[in-house]
Design a protein around this motif. Structure first.
Motif, short mmCIF file in Angstrom:
data_model
loop_
_atom_site.label_atom_id
_atom_site.label_comp_id
_atom_site.label_asym_id
_atom_site.label_seq_id
_atom_site.Cartn_x
_atom_site.Cartn_y
_atom_site.Cartn_z
N TYR A 1 80.73 4.76 34.52
CA TYR A 1 81.88 5.02 35.40
C TYR A 1 82.04 6.51 35.69
O TYR A 1 81.35 7.35 35.14
CB TYR A 1 83.19 4.55 34.73
CG TYR A 1 83.19 3.16 34.18
CD1 TYR A 1 83.26 2.06 35.03
CD2 TYR A 1 83.13 2.93 32.81
CE1 TYR A 1 83.30 0.77 34.52
CE2 TYR A 1 83.15 1.64 32.29
CZ TYR A 1 83.24 0.57 33.15
OH TYR A 1 83.28 -0.70 32.64
N PRO B 1 90.97 -5.24 34.88
CA PRO B 1 90.15 -4.04 34.72
C PRO B 1 89.17 -4.22 33.56
O PRO B 1 89.45 -5.00 32.64
CB PRO B 1 91.17 -2.94 34.39
CG PRO B 1 92.49 -3.47 34.82
CD PRO B 1 92.41 -4.97 34.69
N THR C 1 90.70 0.51 37.31
CA THR C 1 89.64 -0.49 37.12
C THR C 1 89.06 -0.46 35.70
O THR C 1 88.22 -1.29 35.38
CB THR C 1 88.51 -0.29 38.15
OG1 THR C 1 88.07 1.07 38.08
CG2 THR C 1 89.00 -0.58 39.57
N GLN C 2 89.49 0.50 34.88
CA GLN C 2 89.12 0.52 33.46
C GLN C 2 90.33 0.95 32.66
O GLN C 2 91.04 1.88 33.05
CB GLN C 2 87.99 1.52 33.14
CG GLN C 2 86.69 1.31 33.87
CD GLN C 2 86.66 2.07 35.17
OE1 GLN C 2 86.54 1.47 36.23
NE2 GLN C 2 86.79 3.38 35.14
N ASN D 1 82.89 -0.13 40.38
CA ASN D 1 84.36 -0.17 40.32
C ASN D 1 84.84 0.98 41.19
O ASN D 1 84.78 2.14 40.78
CB ASN D 1 84.85 0.00 38.87
CG ASN D 1 84.69 -1.26 38.05
OD1 ASN D 1 84.18 -2.27 38.55
ND2 ASN D 1 85.10 -1.22 36.80
N GLY E 1 86.88 4.02 40.77
CA GLY E 1 88.13 3.44 40.29
C GLY E 1 88.71 4.32 39.19
O GLY E 1 87.98 5.06 38.53
N LEU F 1 85.85 -4.34 42.42
CA LEU F 1 85.70 -4.54 40.98
C LEU F 1 84.35 -5.18 40.74
O LEU F 1 84.12 -6.33 41.10
CB LEU F 1 86.84 -5.44 40.49
CG LEU F 1 87.01 -5.60 39.00
CD1 LEU F 1 87.29 -4.27 38.31
CD2 LEU F 1 88.11 -6.61 38.69
N ARG F 2 83.43 -4.39 40.16
CA ARG F 2 82.06 -4.86 39.93
C ARG F 2 81.48 -5.47 41.20
O ARG F 2 80.87 -6.56 41.17
CB ARG F 2 82.01 -5.82 38.75
CG ARG F 2 82.39 -5.08 37.47
CD ARG F 2 82.21 -5.87 36.22
NE ARG F 2 82.37 -4.96 35.09
CZ ARG F 2 81.36 -4.35 34.45
NH1 ARG F 2 80.12 -4.58 34.78
NH2 ARG F 2 81.59 -3.52 33.46
#
Ligand SMILES: [Zn+2]
Length: 497
Positions: A449, A148, A126-127, A459, A81, A482-483
């Motif tokens: 990540y 996110p 996503t972050q 993610n 992500g 997402l997770r």
């Protein structure tokens, strides 16, 4: 990491609600993995995700628990992500300050607050790293069922400097902002307000207080003004040194707002970790084309000193877009902007900032205003390409929204930032790394990540095109993971109200 744990809990609760019991495992089968640590895309991989983390990535078949969610990855591409390391979740793009006191405007704001995190996800973000907003805005963002992963910086600045000082209707005004640093050197011009204690506004005291709020970075502002204003106070060299020493002592990254050559030089001299803006104000070195020696020397120094660099090309482009006739008709807007907010933008009240900016430019017509900002943008784009050609690991940061302009929108701006990097001449693999591993490493999050690898947070994005080959990949997102929770992209679009 306390913040991460909180975010994770909230997300896993969401996951449990979204899927039947026993679906905590996910297998993505026969997918082509595109990840920064790989020299080339790896076809026919099977990726196993359990409890929100990647358990294995392998060409061998995987045995998953009964009831595991299975995704057919054939013909698709799996990437990490995206991370946008410069956002402001508190500001509704285009809203004038205090507008939401009106109930109708409050309802529009609430619709935006609900949609904002989903818009980031819609574009595969996503972050996010939030650089300055109110604690309430941050809490509202994290309270949304789908958002996110959220990381925070805090900001400090010199008393009466930017962003405490700002210009409205060509007059100098000040916002009341608590976390300022007091410069005794400028006491004659900017005395400490009555009732305030200088000892609580030293670099050490302010950074100490901010550090305790659980942030991972401190942002400072090296800005002496915009346009005709160029005499706002900035931190003295001694204060910058003390800020640098205190942030190091506390293990906090130091980010600097700076977008002019003289201000960025101060940032480099102060040994900041990240310059949080592109370089578009070249002052006396301005030239129609190329990169003059003084600018080149500065950019090479950024590279040699390994200073993180966010191009934030959307800051100026988001102003140009105020004057672009089709901005609000862009079909992407309907995906990321709630209908009530989109409708308001088109009203005379919704055009207030456009008219204010036009006034600042001397009342010029739309085309002329747009052209002005496109020229300024070209400086930032040249600086970005120069750094990219040096092999500098750029950071993806959109600065959404950087001004009250409807030209900046969550998620869509992260994508448009990447698109402008591509238009600047940054190769697609470098853009891919900017949005994944470079950001993760810079913010100390690369254990979590940045790559598709065993142990990392799941993610992930399932794309229908390869982002190393085409920018179109970022608009052809099929699923956002997402997770470990699989989300259909279209379900993240702004709902019809
Ligand atoms: Zn910003």
């Amino acid at each position: 990491m306390a913040r991460l744990a909180t975010g994770a809990t909230a997300t896993l609760v969401g996951l449990a609600l979204a899927h039947p019991a026993g679906a905590a495992e996910l297998v993505i089968e026969q997918v082509t993995v595109v990840s920064p640590q790989l020299a080339a895309a790896q076809p026919k991989q099977n990726v196993l995700v359990r409890d929100g983390r990647i358990v294995s990535v392998s060409s061998k078949p995987v045995s998953a628990a009964a009831g595991a969610v299975r995704l057919d990855g054939r013909g698709k591409f799996l990437t990490p992500g995206l991370m946008d390391s410069h956002v402001h979740v508190g500001d509704v793009p285009g809203f004038p300050g205090g507008a939401d006191a009106d109930p109708a405007m409050g309802a529009i704001r609430d619709a935006y607050v609900r949609q904002q995190p989903r818009s980031y996800l819609y574009y595969g973000v996503t972050q996010v790293v939030n650089l300055l907003s109110t604690p309430d805005a941050a809490a509202a963002f994290e309270a949304q069922p789908q958002h996110p992963d959220f990381y925070r910086c805090a900001a400090t600045f010199v008393l009466d400097g930017y962003p405490s000082v700002f210009i409205e209707d060509k007059a100098i005004r000040y916002r009341a902002m608590p976390d300022f640093i007091y410069e005794p050197a400028s006491a004659a011009e900017h005395p400490l307000p009555a009732g305030m204690d200088a000892a609580q506004h030293t670099p050490e005291a302010v950074i100490g207080k901010l550090a305790e709020s659980g942030v991972r970075c401190i942002k400072i502002f090296i800005e002496n003004g915009f346009g005709p204003a160029s005499d706002w106070p900035v931190m003295s060299k001694e204060t910058l040194q003390r800020v640098r020493a205190e942030t190091r002592k506390r293990g906090l990254l130091l980010l600097a707002h700076a977008n002019a050559i003289d201000m960025q030089r101060l940032a480099v001299e102060a040994q900041v970790d990240v310059i949080a803006h592109g370089l578009w104000n070249w002052n006396e070195y301005s030239t129609d084309q190329g990169v003059p020696p003084a600018i080149a020397t500065h950019l090479r120094e950024i590279h040699a000193k390994k200073i993180g660099f966010q191009s934030t090309l959307r800051v100026i482009a988001g102003l140009a877009d105020l004057f672009r006739e089709d901005t609000l008709k862009d079909p992407a807007y309907a995906k990321v902007v709630p209908p009530s907010l989109l409708a308001w933008y088109a009203t005379p009240a919704g055009q207030w900032f456009k008219e204010e900016v036009r006034k600042g430019l001397g009342g010029v017509p739309d085309m002329k205003a747009m052209h002005t900002y496109m020229v300024i943008s070209s400086y930032g784009m040249r600086a970005t390409k120069y750094l990219s050609d040096l092999g500098h690991p750029l950071l993806l940061g959109s600065d959404t929204p950087s001004a009250p302009t409807f030209g900046n929108q969550p998620g869509y701006d992260t994508y448009r930032e990447m698109r402008m990097m591509a238009q600047s001449g940054v190769p697609l693999p470098a853009i891919f790394r900017a949005g994944t591993i470079n950001n993760a490493r810079q913010f100390g999050l690369d254990k979590e990540y940045g790559t598709v690898e065993t142990g990392k947070v799941a993610n992930l994005l399932l794309l229908t095109a390869n982002p190393l080959e085409t920018m179109r990949a970022w608009t052809s997102i099929d699923r956002v993971i997402l997770r470990g929770s699989v989300i259909k992209r279209e379900s993240l679009a702004a709902p019809r109200e």
